[in-house]
Motif scaffolding. Structure first.
Motif, PDB file in Angstrom:
ATOM      1  N   ILE A  74      -2.303 -22.824  30.306  1.00  0.00           N
ATOM      2  CA  ILE A  74      -2.993 -23.115  29.050  1.00  0.00           C
ATOM      3  C   ILE A  74      -4.368 -23.671  29.392  1.00  0.00           C
ATOM      4  N   LEU A  75      -5.413 -22.985  28.929  1.00  0.00           N
ATOM      5  CA  LEU A  75      -6.770 -23.433  29.210  1.00  0.00           C
ATOM      6  C   LEU A  75      -7.156 -24.601  28.303  1.00  0.00           C
ATOM      7  N   LEU A  76      -6.869 -24.478  27.003  1.00  0.00           N
ATOM      8  CA  LEU A  76      -7.141 -25.553  26.068  1.00  0.00           C
ATOM      9  C   LEU A  76      -6.339 -25.337  24.798  1.00  0.00           C
ATOM     10  N   LYS A  77      -6.244 -26.403  24.007  1.00  0.00           N
ATOM     11  CA  LYS A  77      -5.582 -26.351  22.707  1.00  0.00           C
ATOM     12  C   LYS A  77      -6.588 -26.822  21.667  1.00  0.00           C
ATOM     13  N   ILE A  78      -6.561 -26.173  20.521  1.00  0.00           N
ATOM     14  CA  ILE A  78      -7.450 -26.553  19.427  1.00  0.00           C
ATOM     15  C   ILE A  78      -6.594 -26.849  18.208  1.00  0.00           C
ATOM     16  N   VAL A  79      -6.823 -28.011  17.621  1.00  0.00           N
ATOM     17  CA  VAL A  79      -6.201 -28.343  16.344  1.00  0.00           C
ATOM     18  C   VAL A  79      -7.317 -28.242  15.317  1.00  0.00           C
ATOM     19  N   PRO A  80      -7.410 -27.080  14.621  1.00  0.00           N
ATOM     20  CA  PRO A  80      -8.502 -26.922  13.663  1.00  0.00           C
ATOM     21  C   PRO A  80      -8.280 -27.782  12.426  1.00  0.00           C
ATOM     22  N   GLU A 108     -10.438 -30.536   9.325  1.00  0.00           N
ATOM     23  CA  GLU A 108     -11.476 -31.543   9.098  1.00  0.00           C
ATOM     24  C   GLU A 108     -11.415 -32.660  10.137  1.00  0.00           C
ATOM     25  N   HIS A 109     -10.219 -33.009  10.572  1.00  0.00           N
ATOM     26  CA  HIS A 109     -10.042 -34.042  11.600  1.00  0.00           C
ATOM     27  C   HIS A 109      -9.499 -33.399  12.876  1.00  0.00           C
ATOM     28  N   GLY A 110      -9.969 -32.187  13.176  1.00  0.00           N
ATOM     29  CA  GLY A 110      -9.461 -31.413  14.300  1.00  0.00           C
ATOM     30  C   GLY A 110      -9.926 -31.927  15.648  1.00  0.00           C
ATOM     31  N   THR A 111      -9.247 -31.455  16.687  1.00  0.00           N
ATOM     32  CA  THR A 111      -9.570 -31.863  18.049  1.00  0.00           C
ATOM     33  C   THR A 111      -9.481 -30.671  18.988  1.00  0.00           C
ATOM     34  N   VAL A 112     -10.150 -30.803  20.103  1.00  0.00           N
ATOM     35  CA  VAL A 112     -10.021 -29.878  21.229  1.00  0.00           C
ATOM     36  C   VAL A 112      -9.315 -30.669  22.320  1.00  0.00           C
ATOM     37  N   ILE A 113      -8.167 -30.151  22.759  1.00  0.00           N
ATOM     38  CA  ILE A 113      -7.326 -30.883  23.696  1.00  0.00           C
ATOM     39  C   ILE A 113      -7.287 -30.141  25.027  1.00  0.00           C
ATOM     40  N   THR A 114      -7.551 -30.862  26.106  1.00  0.00           N
ATOM     41  CA  THR A 114      -7.439 -30.308  27.453  1.00  0.00           C
ATOM     42  C   THR A 114      -6.392 -31.132  28.194  1.00  0.00           C
ATOM     43  N   ASP A 134     -14.773 -13.362  24.049  1.00  0.00           N
ATOM     44  CA  ASP A 134     -13.580 -14.052  23.546  1.00  0.00           C
ATOM     45  C   ASP A 134     -13.866 -15.526  23.292  1.00  0.00           C
ATOM     46  N   PHE A 135     -14.637 -16.143  24.196  1.00  0.00           N
ATOM     47  CA  PHE A 135     -15.011 -17.547  24.019  1.00  0.00           C
ATOM     48  C   PHE A 135     -15.799 -17.727  22.722  1.00  0.00           C
ATOM     49  N   GLN A 136     -16.765 -16.848  22.478  1.00  0.00           N
ATOM     50  CA  GLN A 136     -17.583 -16.960  21.276  1.00  0.00           C
ATOM     51  C   GLN A 136     -16.752 -16.773  20.012  1.00  0.00           C
ATOM     52  N   VAL A 137     -15.812 -15.836  20.042  1.00  0.00           N
ATOM     53  CA  VAL A 137     -14.947 -15.613  18.884  1.00  0.00           C
ATOM     54  C   VAL A 137     -14.066 -16.833  18.630  1.00  0.00           C
ATOM     55  N   ILE A 138     -13.506 -17.402  19.688  1.00  0.00           N
ATOM     56  CA  ILE A 138     -12.634 -18.575  19.551  1.00  0.00           C
ATOM     57  C   ILE A 138     -13.404 -19.753  18.955  1.00  0.00           C
ATOM     58  N   VAL A 139     -14.579 -20.027  19.484  1.00  0.00           N
ATOM     59  CA  VAL A 139     -15.370 -21.148  18.977  1.00  0.00           C
ATOM     60  C   VAL A 139     -15.792 -20.882  17.534  1.00  0.00           C
ATOM     61  N   ASP A 140     -16.243 -19.665  17.247  1.00  0.00           N
ATOM     62  CA  ASP A 140     -16.727 -19.349  15.912  1.00  0.00           C
ATOM     63  C   ASP A 140     -15.599 -19.386  14.879  1.00  0.00           C
ATOM     64  N   GLN A 141     -14.410 -18.999  15.286  1.00  0.00           N
ATOM     65  CA  GLN A 141     -13.296 -18.923  14.351  1.00  0.00           C
ATOM     66  C   GLN A 141     -12.601 -20.270  14.135  1.00  0.00           C
ATOM     67  N   PHE A 142     -12.401 -21.045  15.203  1.00  0.00           N
ATOM     68  CA  PHE A 142     -11.573 -22.237  15.104  1.00  0.00           C
ATOM     69  C   PHE A 142     -12.342 -23.560  15.148  1.00  0.00           C
ATOM     70  N   PHE A 178     -16.235 -23.771  14.830  1.00  0.00           N
ATOM     71  CA  PHE A 178     -17.480 -23.714  14.054  1.00  0.00           C
ATOM     72  C   PHE A 178     -17.349 -24.243  12.621  1.00  0.00           C
ATOM     73  N   PRO A 179     -16.302 -23.875  11.876  1.00  0.00           N
ATOM     74  CA  PRO A 179     -16.244 -24.333  10.474  1.00  0.00           C
ATOM     75  C   PRO A 179     -16.186 -25.846  10.308  1.00  0.00           C
ATOM     76  N   TYR A 180     -15.807 -26.571  11.337  1.00  0.00           N
ATOM     77  CA  TYR A 180     -15.604 -28.015  11.223  1.00  0.00           C
ATOM     78  C   TYR A 180     -16.656 -28.826  11.969  1.00  0.00           C
ATOM     79  N   LEU A 181     -17.660 -28.152  12.538  1.00  0.00           N
ATOM     80  CA  LEU A 181     -18.742 -28.850  13.226  1.00  0.00           C
ATOM     81  C   LEU A 181     -19.677 -29.498  12.217  1.00  0.00           C
ATOM     82  N   THR A 182     -20.494 -30.431  12.702  1.00  0.00           N
ATOM     83  CA  THR A 182     -21.527 -31.005  11.842  1.00  0.00           C
ATOM     84  C   THR A 182     -22.606 -29.948  11.606  1.00  0.00           C
ATOM     85  N   ASP A 183     -23.467 -30.188  10.636  1.00  0.00           N
ATOM     86  CA  ASP A 183     -24.498 -29.202  10.290  1.00  0.00           C
ATOM     87  C   ASP A 183     -25.439 -28.919  11.464  1.00  0.00           C
ATOM     88  N   ASN A 184     -25.846 -29.962  12.189  1.00  0.00           N
ATOM     89  CA  ASN A 184     -26.743 -29.760  13.330  1.00  0.00           C
ATOM     90  C   ASN A 184     -26.055 -28.957  14.434  1.00  0.00           C
TER      91      ASN A 184
END
Length: 183
Positions: free
Chosen positions: A77-83, A85-91, A139-147, A149-155
């Motif tokens: 497992i490379l990483l886990k994402i909990v998408p 509003e209060h999501g996390t990226v877990i390594t 694949d990296f770009q799709v993963i970040v954009d899908q899971f 990106f929607p919860y990042l800050t505006d900047n």
């Protein structure tokens, strides 16, 4: 590669990239050994070239192979994402809140030629996630954009939008960004 388990998204390497990395590391190492063996037979006028090429290139491919070995663990497992509003990226070593991500990028390490996901936080921390080259750039770009990106800050969204080309992702990976409504 992407598995949904409840509210957690698990990211693993693709089978194609496993085969590609095995051929690129172990395959070239075996080719160097083959060159050395046939160079030592001195059956050809090119024996010195075989021997020299095998001796010069084998330490490099041995080095790359040793760095890549941890990535060949089945089911890694490379990483886990909990998408969310209060999501996390877990390594394996750390946990980063998605709202705390200032910048995320896939960077090639110049010493071992292995791609790392580098997450920069608003607290000036850098979290590196080793991918062992099992995660393709698209694949990296799709993963970040899908899971993520929607919860990042505006900047952070603006920074991510400058990095990716959605038209290229549509052509190569058949990915279309969905409009996310955050509540």
């Amino acid at each position: 590669m992407i598995q949904n388990k409840g509210d957690t998204v698990i990211i693993k390497g693709s089978k194609f990239m496993y085969v590609w990395m095995f051929l690129a590391t172990v395959g070239f190492l075996l080719a160097c050994i083959f060159l050395i063996i046939h160079g030592l037979k001195f059956n050809s006028k090119y024996s010195f070239l075989y021997l020299g090429g095998g001796i010069i290139l084998s330490p490099f491919y041995l080095y790359i192979t040793l760095w890549s070995l941890p990535g060949f663990i089945p089911g890694k497992i490379l990483l886990k994402i909990v998408p969310g509003e209060h999501g996390t990226v877990i390594t394996n070593k750390s946990k980063v809140s998605i709202k705390n991500i200032r910048n995320i990028d896939l960077v090639r390490n110049p010493l071992n030629l292995i791609n790392d996901i580098v997450i920069e936080t608003f607290e000036d921390k850098k979290v590196k996630i080793r991918t062992y080259n099992l995660l393709d750039d698209g694949d990296f770009q799709v993963i970040v954009d899908q899971f993520i990106f929607p919860y990042l800050t505006d900047n952070a969204r603006q920074v991510w939008d400058r990095k990716i080309d959605l038209d290229k992702l549509r052509e190569e990976d058949n990915y279309i960004r969905q409009e996310h409504k955050i509540e």
